[in-house]
Scaffold this motif. Structure first.
Motif, PDB file in Angstrom:
ATOM      1  N   GLN A  29      17.677  -1.242  -1.215  1.00 21.14           N
ATOM      2  CA  GLN A  29      18.233   0.093  -1.383  1.00 21.14           C
ATOM      3  C   GLN A  29      17.687   0.745  -2.649  1.00 21.14           C
ATOM      4  N   ALA A  30      17.653   2.040  -2.646  1.00 24.15           N
ATOM      5  CA  ALA A  30      17.234   2.757  -3.842  1.00 24.15           C
ATOM      6  C   ALA A  30      18.097   2.311  -5.019  1.00 24.15           C
ATOM      7  N   GLY A  31      17.439   2.082  -6.148  1.00 25.27           N
ATOM      8  CA  GLY A  31      18.128   1.567  -7.324  1.00 25.27           C
ATOM      9  C   GLY A  31      18.082   0.056  -7.437  1.00 25.27           C
ATOM     10  N   GLY A  32      17.643  -0.591  -6.376  1.00 20.94           N
ATOM     11  CA  GLY A  32      17.594  -2.044  -6.368  1.00 20.94           C
ATOM     12  C   GLY A  32      16.308  -2.592  -6.962  1.00 20.94           C
ATOM     13  N   SER A  33      16.139  -3.914  -6.819  1.00 19.91           N
ATOM     14  CA  SER A  33      15.012  -4.615  -7.444  1.00 19.91           C
ATOM     15  C   SER A  33      14.340  -5.548  -6.453  1.00 19.91           C
ATOM     16  N   LEU A  34      13.066  -5.776  -6.695  1.00 21.35           N
ATOM     17  CA  LEU A  34      12.287  -6.769  -5.964  1.00 21.35           C
ATOM     18  C   LEU A  34      11.272  -7.377  -6.918  1.00 21.35           C
ATOM     19  N   ARG A  35      10.883  -8.605  -6.637  1.00 25.92           N
ATOM     20  CA  ARG A  35       9.810  -9.223  -7.402  1.00 25.92           C
ATOM     21  C   ARG A  35       8.708  -9.658  -6.456  1.00 25.92           C
ATOM     22  N   LEU A  36       7.528  -9.159  -6.698  1.00 33.86           N
ATOM     23  CA  LEU A  36       6.354  -9.528  -5.911  1.00 33.86           C
ATOM     24  C   LEU A  36       5.562 -10.596  -6.639  1.00 33.86           C
ATOM     25  N   THR A  69      12.731   5.784  -3.485  1.00 30.41           N
ATOM     26  CA  THR A  69      12.169   5.865  -2.134  1.00 30.41           C
ATOM     27  C   THR A  69      10.658   6.093  -2.188  1.00 30.41           C
ATOM     28  N   GLU A  70      10.199   6.789  -3.202  1.00 27.91           N
ATOM     29  CA  GLU A  70       8.761   7.049  -3.303  1.00 27.91           C
ATOM     30  C   GLU A  70       7.957   5.816  -3.710  1.00 27.91           C
ATOM     31  N   ASP A  71       8.641   4.727  -4.069  1.00 26.04           N
ATOM     32  CA  ASP A  71       7.944   3.469  -4.369  1.00 26.04           C
ATOM     33  C   ASP A  71       7.619   2.687  -3.095  1.00 26.04           C
ATOM     34  N   ALA A  72       8.188   3.084  -1.981  1.00 31.78           N
ATOM     35  CA  ALA A  72       7.951   2.379  -0.729  1.00 31.78           C
ATOM     36  C   ALA A  72       6.467   2.439  -0.375  1.00 31.78           C
ATOM     37  N   ALA A  73       5.884   1.273  -0.123  1.00 36.61           N
ATOM     38  CA  ALA A  73       4.451   1.187   0.158  1.00 36.61           C
ATOM     39  C   ALA A  73       4.102  -0.264   0.443  1.00 36.61           C
ATOM     40  N   VAL A  74       2.875  -0.470   0.866  1.00 39.20           N
ATOM     41  CA  VAL A  74       2.314  -1.816   0.895  1.00 39.20           C
ATOM     42  C   VAL A  74       1.677  -2.056  -0.472  1.00 39.20           C
ATOM     43  N   TYR A  75       2.082  -3.118  -1.127  1.00 41.45           N
ATOM     44  CA  TYR A  75       1.572  -3.449  -2.452  1.00 41.45           C
ATOM     45  C   TYR A  75       0.534  -4.562  -2.350  1.00 41.45           C
ATOM     46  N   TYR A  76      -0.529  -4.395  -3.099  1.00 37.86           N
ATOM     47  CA  TYR A  76      -1.625  -5.348  -3.114  1.00 37.86           C
ATOM     48  C   TYR A  76      -1.876  -5.825  -4.537  1.00 37.86           C
ATOM     49  N   CYS A  77      -2.418  -7.017  -4.654  1.00 42.58           N
ATOM     50  CA  CYS A  77      -2.916  -7.448  -5.951  1.00 42.58           C
ATOM     51  C   CYS A  77      -4.397  -7.774  -5.798  1.00 42.58           C
ATOM     52  N   GLY A 132       8.453   1.747 -17.473  1.00 41.35           N
ATOM     53  CA  GLY A 132       9.860   1.581 -17.802  1.00 41.35           C
ATOM     54  C   GLY A 132      10.684   0.993 -16.678  1.00 41.35           C
ATOM     55  N   ARG A 133      10.121   0.940 -15.480  1.00 44.31           N
ATOM     56  CA  ARG A 133      10.844   0.380 -14.329  1.00 44.31           C
ATOM     57  C   ARG A 133      10.177  -0.889 -13.803  1.00 44.31           C
ATOM     58  N   PHE A 134       8.878  -0.954 -13.875  1.00 46.72           N
ATOM     59  CA  PHE A 134       8.133  -2.107 -13.373  1.00 46.72           C
ATOM     60  C   PHE A 134       7.611  -2.932 -14.543  1.00 46.72           C
ATOM     61  N   MET A 162       9.996  -5.171  -9.991  1.00 46.05           N
ATOM     62  CA  MET A 162      10.245  -3.756  -9.740  1.00 46.05           C
ATOM     63  C   MET A 162      11.740  -3.496  -9.802  1.00 46.05           C
ATOM     64  N   ASN A 163      12.176  -2.718 -10.762  1.00 42.69           N
ATOM     65  CA  ASN A 163      13.581  -2.363 -10.928  1.00 42.69           C
ATOM     66  C   ASN A 163      13.766  -0.864 -10.704  1.00 42.69           C
TER      67      ASN A 163
END
Length: 114
Positions: free
Chosen positions: A13-20, A87-95, A65-67, A82-83
């Motif tokens: 959800q918006a405001g939430g966190s994930l770690r890649l 919604t605009e952060d939604a994407a496929v993330y690559y390294c 400040g967020r990532f 990612m903290n």
């Protein structure tokens, strides 16, 4: 070269966190800068942030400040924390290395619900 694989994406959800996570080979981990990327207009990929071999980091203004990017030397792994996700952060993330030098892997999908 072997494609670089990112993992850890999911639905949040918006405001939430994930770690890649980005597991690197020993050589690339020790001797190259690792970057996190996501798609940008024009079939490009924008640099979200990067971390050097000695732990120095840089971030795109949109995520500053967020990532947070970090390294685990025991696992040859680079993380993207990612903290305060938007919604605009939604994407496929690559390294990949920075500058890019390895084949692109599949990336990991991050979905942010409002």
């Amino acid at each position: 070269q072997v494609p670089v694989v990112a993992s850890g994406g999911g639905l949040v959800q918006a405001g939430g966190s994930l770690r890649l996570s980005c597991a690197r080979s020993t050589v690339t981990y020790r001797f190259t800068t690792t970057g996190w990327y996501r798609p940008a207009p024009g079939n490009q990929r924008e640099l979200v942030g990067r971390i050097t071999t000695d732990g120095g980091t840089n971030y795109a203004d949109s995520v500053k400040g967020r990532f947070t990017i970090s390294r685990d030397n025991t696992k040859n792994t680079v993380y993207l924390q990612m903290n305060s996700l938007k919604t605009e952060d939604a994407a496929v993330y690559y390294c990949n290395t920075w500058p890019v030098s390895a084949p692109w892997g599949q990336g990991t999908q991050v979905t942010v619900s409002s």
